[in-house]
Motif scaffolding. Structure first.
Motif, PDB file in Angstrom:
ATOM      1  N   ASN A 180       0.821  -1.210   0.000  1.00  0.00           N
ATOM      2  CA  ASN A 180       0.000   0.000   0.000  1.00  0.00           C
ATOM      3  C   ASN A 180       0.856   1.263   0.000  1.00  0.00           C
ATOM      4  OD1 ASN A 180      -2.478  -1.336  -0.036  1.00  0.00           O
ATOM      5  ND2 ASN A 180      -2.477  -1.609   2.187  1.00  0.00           N
ATOM      6  N   GLU A 181       1.932   1.244   0.776  1.00  0.00           N
ATOM      7  CA  GLU A 181       2.806   2.422   0.819  1.00  0.00           C
ATOM      8  C   GLU A 181       3.444   2.681  -0.542  1.00  0.00           C
ATOM      9  OE1 GLU A 181       5.567   1.719   3.943  1.00  0.00           O
ATOM     10  OE2 GLU A 181       4.217   2.458   5.520  1.00  0.00           O
ATOM     11  N   GLN A 182       3.891   1.623  -1.214  1.00  0.00           N
ATOM     12  CA  GLN A 182       4.516   1.795  -2.517  1.00  0.00           C
ATOM     13  C   GLN A 182       3.503   2.172  -3.593  1.00  0.00           C
ATOM     14  OE1 GLN A 182       7.780   1.867  -3.103  1.00  0.00           O
ATOM     15  NE2 GLN A 182       7.968   1.666  -0.900  1.00  0.00           N
ATOM     16  N   SER A 183       2.240   1.802  -3.383  1.00  0.00           N
ATOM     17  CA  SER A 183       1.188   2.128  -4.352  1.00  0.00           C
ATOM     18  C   SER A 183       0.477   3.432  -4.035  1.00  0.00           C
ATOM     19  CB  SER A 183       0.160   0.979  -4.405  1.00  0.00           C
ATOM     20  OG  SER A 183       0.797  -0.244  -4.711  1.00  0.00           O
ATOM     21  N   GLY A 184       0.845   4.077  -2.914  1.00  0.00           N
ATOM     22  CA  GLY A 184       0.222   5.332  -2.536  1.00  0.00           C
ATOM     23  C   GLY A 184      -1.194   5.164  -2.019  1.00  0.00           C
ATOM     24  N   LYS A 185      -1.492   4.032  -1.420  1.00  0.00           N
ATOM     25  CA  LYS A 185      -2.839   3.779  -0.919  1.00  0.00           C
ATOM     26  C   LYS A 185      -2.822   3.679   0.609  1.00  0.00           C
ATOM     27  CE  LYS A 185      -4.175   1.192  -5.058  1.00  0.00           C
ATOM     28  NZ  LYS A 185      -4.648  -0.105  -5.600  1.00  0.00           N
ATOM     29  N   ASP A 186      -4.007   3.792   1.197  1.00  0.00           N
ATOM     30  CA  ASP A 186      -4.102   3.641   2.648  1.00  0.00           C
ATOM     31  C   ASP A 186      -4.719   2.280   2.974  1.00  0.00           C
ATOM     32  OD1 ASP A 186      -6.875   3.842   2.244  1.00  0.00           O
ATOM     33  OD2 ASP A 186      -6.834   6.015   2.549  1.00  0.00           O
ATOM     34  N   GLU A 187      -4.846   2.001   4.273  1.00  0.00           N
ATOM     35  CA  GLU A 187      -5.339   0.688   4.697  1.00  0.00           C
ATOM     36  C   GLU A 187      -6.781   0.437   4.264  1.00  0.00           C
ATOM     37  OE1 GLU A 187      -4.768   0.255   8.838  1.00  0.00           O
ATOM     38  OE2 GLU A 187      -2.597   0.516   8.773  1.00  0.00           O
ATOM     39  N   LYS A 188      -7.598   1.507   4.169  1.00  0.00           N
ATOM     40  CA  LYS A 188      -9.007   1.335   3.832  1.00  0.00           C
ATOM     41  C   LYS A 188      -9.209   1.016   2.350  1.00  0.00           C
ATOM     42  CE  LYS A 188     -10.721   4.351   7.529  1.00  0.00           C
ATOM     43  NZ  LYS A 188     -11.505   5.573   7.836  1.00  0.00           N
ATOM     44  N   SER A 189      -8.476   1.733   1.490  1.00  0.00           N
ATOM     45  CA  SER A 189      -8.689   1.574   0.050  1.00  0.00           C
ATOM     46  C   SER A 189      -7.684   0.633  -0.597  1.00  0.00           C
ATOM     47  CB  SER A 189      -8.592   2.937  -0.648  1.00  0.00           C
ATOM     48  OG  SER A 189      -7.287   3.490  -0.459  1.00  0.00           O
ATOM     49  N   GLY A 190      -6.685   0.199   0.181  1.00  0.00           N
ATOM     50  CA  GLY A 190      -5.609  -0.592  -0.404  1.00  0.00           C
ATOM     51  C   GLY A 190      -5.773  -2.097  -0.272  1.00  0.00           C
ATOM     52  N   VAL A 191      -4.653  -2.769  -0.401  1.00  0.00           N
ATOM     53  CA  VAL A 191      -4.621  -4.231  -0.358  1.00  0.00           C
ATOM     54  C   VAL A 191      -4.818  -4.728   1.074  1.00  0.00           C
ATOM     55  CG1 VAL A 191      -3.194  -6.267  -0.806  1.00  0.00           C
ATOM     56  CG2 VAL A 191      -3.092  -4.295  -2.345  1.00  0.00           C
ATOM     57  N   LYS A 192      -5.532  -5.825   1.202  1.00  0.00           N
ATOM     58  CA  LYS A 192      -5.730  -6.441   2.521  1.00  0.00           C
ATOM     59  C   LYS A 192      -5.466  -7.947   2.407  1.00  0.00           C
ATOM     60  CE  LYS A 192      -9.273  -3.105   3.921  1.00  0.00           C
ATOM     61  NZ  LYS A 192     -10.690  -2.924   4.348  1.00  0.00           N
ATOM     62  N   ASN A 193      -4.741  -8.470   3.368  1.00  0.00           N
ATOM     63  CA  ASN A 193      -4.475  -9.908   3.439  1.00  0.00           C
ATOM     64  C   ASN A 193      -3.952 -10.501   2.122  1.00  0.00           C
ATOM     65  OD1 ASN A 193      -5.505  -9.932   6.118  1.00  0.00           O
ATOM     66  ND2 ASN A 193      -7.593 -10.093   5.304  1.00  0.00           N
ATOM     67  N   PRO A 194      -2.873  -9.967   1.594  1.00  0.00           N
ATOM     68  CA  PRO A 194      -2.347 -10.508   0.329  1.00  0.00           C
ATOM     69  C   PRO A 194      -1.691 -11.869   0.535  1.00  0.00           C
ATOM     70  CG  PRO A 194      -0.811  -8.912   1.230  1.00  0.00           C
ATOM     71  CD  PRO A 194      -2.034  -8.862   2.112  1.00  0.00           C
ATOM     72  N   THR A 195      -1.810 -12.733  -0.457  1.00  0.00           N
ATOM     73  CA  THR A 195      -1.103 -14.006  -0.427  1.00  0.00           C
ATOM     74  C   THR A 195       0.326 -13.781  -0.914  1.00  0.00           C
ATOM     75  OG1 THR A 195      -1.686 -14.566  -2.706  1.00  0.00           O
ATOM     76  CG2 THR A 195      -3.247 -15.217  -0.962  1.00  0.00           C
ATOM     77  N   ASP A 196       1.183 -14.773  -0.687  1.00  0.00           N
ATOM     78  CA  ASP A 196       2.557 -14.662  -1.166  1.00  0.00           C
ATOM     79  C   ASP A 196       2.590 -14.505  -2.685  1.00  0.00           C
ATOM     80  OD1 ASP A 196       3.210 -15.035   1.439  1.00  0.00           O
ATOM     81  OD2 ASP A 196       4.250 -16.943   1.171  1.00  0.00           O
ATOM     82  N   GLU A 197       1.731 -15.233  -3.372  1.00  0.00           N
ATOM     83  CA  GLU A 197       1.692 -15.163  -4.835  1.00  0.00           C
ATOM     84  C   GLU A 197       1.295 -13.764  -5.300  1.00  0.00           C
ATOM     85  OE1 GLU A 197       0.337 -17.514  -3.003  1.00  0.00           O
ATOM     86  OE2 GLU A 197       1.688 -19.167  -3.500  1.00  0.00           O
TER      87      GLU A 197
END
Length: 543
Positions: A180-197
């Motif tokens: 999320n930090e590298q994509s410029g997003k926050d916790e609400k609008s960004g990625v959640k629980n990503p898998t390793d893949e």
């Protein structure tokens, strides 16, 4: 970052977590070909000074392959167009030299690709990106385990213990935070629980995106290192070798003879000196310590007679990569073969030839205690260090050993400067200035460069006058230098005329430092009118 610094960082698991962060920051920044500050001009001025397209005249050859004037001038034309007009006069030659170096390196890349039988294609570049992303994945996992352990030790009450998160939960949270930090997003609008893949796919896409040409260059270097490793007597990229350098250490001595300049002749001389020293040692006519103290160019070990102490992957920050490799692949008590090598010193990298004497090997007492559990991480980290190091050294050796024949005087000057031969560079620039086929913009830039080396004012004046014909930012500087030249000749009237022109141009450009220099000149000449005028401008235009 130097290769030595990179090795030192990668040797530490605490700093390994910043690898991808640093790569992303660098690669997103991009690389721009043009040097200096471009400025916009009218179309007719651009056409007047633009370098004319030439035919297929050969201007240089690299290992027998030709570079033509059309390739060179077309690249320069594109740079002019990308700048939105003409380049600043003082950056013209630097830009053209950069273009020539790029053409040479592109040709060498193609030759290396053929020589090593590798492909610098998207598939292989993504493969390198994936290995870097995997290392980051391992590092984040290690951080999460350490965090979970610390939080568990700190939890005292039952309530605190209930709130504890597992290492896996913390790892997934850190992956999401990183993405999320590298994509410029926050916790609400960004990625959640990503898998390793998902993380690996995202990281690879980020590194190999369209704007990441610098990463492609780094990836190509690592692919070179991978191919070079296979050609060595012992492949250092095998799990067996990589495990050994992480769990064992070697007591060894190292001697390196560096080339005085990056040229085939200088490298041949360094090889000859190193070969003679090795022969004396092997035949028992001299000790390793004596030869190292006398001839070695590795300043970190020279005074100690080449002694490196106990060498291992964890202590590799100050040990040249080839010294480490030879230490681990040479039987106890023997002197290794002579190998091409690269050493990093106070003034940067130096190419040459080196060899070691392996004295003893033992298991490391300070080997990573978690090596068995995290073997993949340590092997991957050390593997990437070897790929980068071997690729860097091989690429620099290829460039230094390249048979570069420069035909055009301007190109001869660039080559001479790269080799540190100022006398030959000056002679080549003078020949280029007299070449009637050279475009105005280039001829004027060369003339201005030549003027800076001339002691006699009478010789500088016509070249500085030429510089005034090229419309650009630094007119104030050219007028000022012309005024000084006339002053040296005792022509007060023309000196004052050019100081006044320098004053006008500096005020137009907003160059306060040049305005102050003109003020000093007026004071020295006792020009009260000029002094009053400049002081008033400085008052009206504060910093």
């Amino acid at each position: 970052m130097s290769l030595m610094s990179m090795r030192r960082k990668m040797a530490s698991k605490k700093t390994a977590t910043i690898i991808l962060w640093a790569l992303i920051a660098v690669f997103v920044a991009g690389v721009f070909l043009a040097a200096g500050n471009p400025f916009s001009t009218k179309q007719d001025i651009q056409q007047q000074f633009a370098s004319p397209l030439k035919g297929g005249k050969v201007i240089a050859s690299i290992n027998g392959e030709e570079i033509t004037s059309r390739e060179f001038e077309n690249e320069f034309q594109r740079t002019l167009q990308d700048s939105g007009g003409l380049l600043d006069l003082e950056s013209v030659l630097g830009t053209r030299q950069t273009i020539f170096v790029k053409l040479v390196n592109d040709m060498l890349d193609a030759q290396i690709e053929q020589q090593l039988d590798i492909k610098f294609n998207d598939h292989n570049i993504r493969r390198v990106a994936e290995s870097i992303a995997k290392l980051q994945l391992h590092a984040i996992g290690m951080m999460a385990e350490e965090q979970a352990k610390q939080e568990k030790e700190q939890a005292k009450t039952d309530e605190e213990k209930k709130k504890l998160k597992t290492a896996e939960q913390l790892r997934v949270e850190q992956l999401a935070k990183f993405m999320n930090e590298q994509s410029g997003k926050d916790e609400k609008s960004g990625v959640k629980n990503p898998t390793d893949e998902e993380f690996l796919r995202w990281a690879v896409d980020l590194l190999t995106g369209k704007e990441k040409e610098q990463f492609a260059q780094s990836a190509r270097m690592m692919l070179m290192g991978e191919a070079v490793a296979k050609s060595l007597p012992v492949d250092p990229l095998t799990d067996e070798y990589l495990s050994k350098v992480n769990t064992h250490e070697v007591l060894s001595q190292w001697m390196f003879v560096g080339a005085k300049k990056p040229s085939p002749e200088a490298l041949e001389e360094a090889q000859k000196t190193a070969t003679e020293a090795r022969t004396l040692i092997v035949e028992g006519k001299s000790s390793f310590s004596d030869q190292a103290k006398k001839l070695s160019d590795d300043m970190t070990s020279k005074a100690a007679g080449g002694n490196l102490g106990w060498v291992s992957a964890g202590k590799a920050g100050y040990v040249p990569l080839m010294a480490e490799y030879l230490a681990f692949t040479t039987p106890k008590g023997e002197v290794s073969p002579l190998m091409q090598a690269q050493v990093f010193g106070m003034t940067g990298p130096q190419l040459g030839y080196g060899f070691v004497k392996a004295r003893d090997m033992r298991e490391r007492k300070d080997a990573p205690k978690d090596f068995k559990e995290r073997k993949d991480y340590y092997i991957l980290s050390t593997r990437q260090r070897y790929m980068a190091g071997l690729g860097e050294y091989f690429l620099q050796m290829m460039r230094a050993n390249a048979d570069i024949v420069c035909i055009m005087p301007e190109i001869q000057a660039y080559r001479a400067e790269a080799l540190g031969d100022s006398e030959a560079a000056t002679a080549a620039y003078q020949a280029a200035y007299k070449d009637g086929k050279v475009a105005d913009i280039v001829r004027i830039a060369i003339g201005y460069k030549i003027a800076s080396t001339m002691e006699k004012a009478a010789d500088r004046i016509p070249l500085l006058q030429d510089a005034l014909k090229y419309p650009g930012r630094h007119l104030a500087k050219y007028h000022y230098e012309l005024a000084q030249a006339y002053g040296e000749l005792g022509d007060t009237a023309k000196a004052l005329e050019n100081y006044t022109s320098a004053e006008d141009a500096a005020m137009t450009e907003g160059d306060r430092e040049m305005v102050k220099r003109v003020l000093d000149a007026y004071k020295a000449a006792g020009n009260t009118e000029g002094i009053a005028r400049v002081k008033q401008w400085l008052t009206d235009n504060p910093e």
